[in-house]
Design a protein around this motif. Structure first.
Motif, mmCIF file in Angstrom:
data_model
loop_
_atom_site.group_PDB
_atom_site.id
_atom_site.type_symbol
_atom_site.label_atom_id
_atom_site.label_comp_id
_atom_site.label_asym_id
_atom_site.label_seq_id
_atom_site.Cartn_x
_atom_site.Cartn_y
_atom_site.Cartn_z
ATOM 1 N N LYS A 127 7.663 -5.774 -25.963
ATOM 2 C CA LYS A 127 8.355 -6.867 -25.279
ATOM 3 C C LYS A 127 7.388 -7.721 -24.464
ATOM 4 O O LYS A 127 7.456 -8.951 -24.519
ATOM 5 N N ILE A 128 6.501 -7.100 -23.711
ATOM 6 C CA ILE A 128 5.551 -7.865 -22.909
ATOM 7 C C ILE A 128 4.615 -8.660 -23.819
ATOM 8 O O ILE A 128 4.297 -9.819 -23.539
ATOM 9 N N THR A 129 4.185 -8.076 -24.923
ATOM 10 C CA THR A 129 3.343 -8.802 -25.879
ATOM 11 C C THR A 129 4.103 -9.990 -26.447
ATOM 12 O O THR A 129 3.557 -11.094 -26.556
ATOM 13 N N GLN A 130 5.374 -9.801 -26.786
ATOM 14 C CA GLN A 130 6.190 -10.886 -27.316
ATOM 15 C C GLN A 130 6.327 -11.999 -26.278
ATOM 16 O O GLN A 130 6.249 -13.181 -26.608
ATOM 17 N N GLU A 131 6.497 -11.645 -25.010
ATOM 18 C CA GLU A 131 6.619 -12.655 -23.954
ATOM 19 C C GLU A 131 5.316 -13.423 -23.783
ATOM 20 O O GLU A 131 5.328 -14.643 -23.554
ATOM 21 N N ALA A 132 4.186 -12.736 -23.885
ATOM 22 C CA ALA A 132 2.890 -13.423 -23.806
ATOM 23 C C ALA A 132 2.740 -14.401 -24.971
ATOM 24 O O ALA A 132 2.278 -15.534 -24.794
ATOM 25 N N MET A 133 3.151 -13.976 -26.160
ATOM 26 C CA MET A 133 3.110 -14.865 -27.323
ATOM 27 C C MET A 133 4.027 -16.069 -27.122
ATOM 28 O O MET A 133 3.700 -17.188 -27.533
ATOM 29 N N THR A 134 5.170 -15.843 -26.488
ATOM 30 C CA THR A 134 6.096 -16.945 -26.210
ATOM 31 C C THR A 134 5.417 -18.017 -25.376
ATOM 32 O O THR A 134 5.527 -19.207 -25.664
ATOM 33 N N LEU A 135 4.695 -17.610 -24.348
ATOM 34 C CA LEU A 135 3.998 -18.576 -23.500
ATOM 35 C C LEU A 135 2.897 -19.290 -24.268
ATOM 36 O O LEU A 135 2.731 -20.508 -24.135
ATOM 37 N N ILE A 136 2.173 -18.556 -25.100
ATOM 38 C CA ILE A 136 1.103 -19.156 -25.903
ATOM 39 C C ILE A 136 1.667 -20.235 -26.825
ATOM 40 O O ILE A 136 1.055 -21.273 -27.035
ATOM 41 N N VAL A 137 2.845 -20.003 -27.371
ATOM 42 C CA VAL A 137 3.479 -20.970 -28.268
ATOM 43 C C VAL A 137 4.168 -22.083 -27.484
ATOM 44 O O VAL A 137 4.087 -23.258 -27.854
ATOM 45 N N PHE A 138 4.822 -21.732 -26.381
ATOM 46 C CA PHE A 138 5.639 -22.709 -25.669
ATOM 47 C C PHE A 138 4.823 -23.819 -25.013
ATOM 48 O O PHE A 138 5.226 -24.986 -25.044
ATOM 49 N N VAL A 139 3.691 -23.492 -24.436
ATOM 50 C CA VAL A 139 2.917 -24.514 -23.717
ATOM 51 C C VAL A 139 2.491 -25.649 -24.650
ATOM 52 O O VAL A 139 2.743 -26.822 -24.339
ATOM 53 N N PRO A 140 1.878 -25.382 -25.802
ATOM 54 C CA PRO A 140 1.560 -26.514 -26.698
ATOM 55 C C PRO A 140 2.816 -27.257 -27.174
ATOM 56 O O PRO A 140 2.804 -28.482 -27.297
ATOM 57 N N PHE A 141 3.894 -26.519 -27.433
ATOM 58 C CA PHE A 141 5.160 -27.131 -27.845
ATOM 59 C C PHE A 141 5.631 -28.108 -26.774
ATOM 60 O O PHE A 141 6.003 -29.248 -27.067
ATOM 61 N N MET A 142 5.592 -27.674 -25.532
ATOM 62 C CA MET A 142 6.031 -28.494 -24.411
ATOM 63 C C MET A 142 5.139 -29.730 -24.245
ATOM 64 O O MET A 142 5.628 -30.840 -24.027
ATOM 65 N N LEU A 143 3.849 -29.542 -24.385
ATOM 66 C CA LEU A 143 2.906 -30.643 -24.191
ATOM 67 C C LEU A 143 2.934 -31.641 -25.342
ATOM 68 O O LEU A 143 2.960 -32.854 -25.113
ATOM 69 N N LEU A 144 2.917 -31.143 -26.564
ATOM 70 C CA LEU A 144 2.778 -32.012 -27.729
ATOM 71 C C LEU A 144 4.099 -32.609 -28.199
ATOM 72 O O LEU A 144 4.163 -33.802 -28.507
ATOM 73 N N LEU A 145 5.134 -31.806 -28.275
ATOM 74 C CA LEU A 145 6.396 -32.295 -28.816
ATOM 75 C C LEU A 145 7.239 -33.015 -27.767
ATOM 76 O O LEU A 145 7.831 -34.054 -28.052
ATOM 77 N N PHE A 146 7.254 -32.477 -26.558
ATOM 78 C CA PHE A 146 8.091 -33.064 -25.515
ATOM 79 C C PHE A 146 7.323 -33.914 -24.513
ATOM 80 O O PHE A 146 7.914 -34.486 -23.602
ATOM 81 N N LYS A 147 6.003 -33.975 -24.679
ATOM 82 C CA LYS A 147 5.146 -34.814 -23.827
ATOM 83 C C LYS A 147 5.335 -34.502 -22.343
ATOM 84 O O LYS A 147 5.317 -35.394 -21.500
#
Length: 113
Positions: A67-87
């Motif tokens: 679960k903790i590994t999955q949450e770390a992966m979520t952050l790794i994926v979410f930050v670029p998603f937030m920056l690039l797709l949602f500006k």
């Protein structure tokens, strides 16, 4: 052993899109369409998450470690998603939050007991 991590990244890409993609792509659509859109994408997420967790389980990982590994992966994926797709702007607090999550990873793997 890298296969489950690749699956986790793919899984989190789909899940992030399922959770937040409707805000960009279906913003004016009826709620039922947004829900249907999200559930179809979430099915793809499960198609990668389930094999990843089964592989990690077979290698002796605990549920907490997975679960903790999955949450770390979520952050790794979410930050670029937030920056690039949602500006969205990058804030220093996101970096601190990331360090806190790395601390979680450290503590959950620190002891094998």
């Amino acid at each position: 052993m890298s296969l489950p991590f690749i699956f986790l990244i793919i899984s989190n890409c789909f899940m992030t899109l399922a959770w937040y993609g409707h805000l960009k792509y279906l913003h004016d659509a009826p709620l039922w369409q947004a829900i249907l859109f999200s559930w179809i994408i979430a099915l793809l997420e499960y198609s990668f998450m389930i094999p990843a967790t089964r592989i990690l389980d077979a290698h002796g990982w605990s549920l907490g470690q997975m679960k903790i590994t999955q949450e770390a992966m979520t952050l790794i994926v979410f930050v670029p998603f937030m920056l690039l797709l949602f500006k969205q702007p990058l804030k220093l607090d996101y970096l601190w939050a990331g360090f806190c999550l790395l601390g979680c990873v450290y503590f959950v793997f620190r002891s094998q007991n």
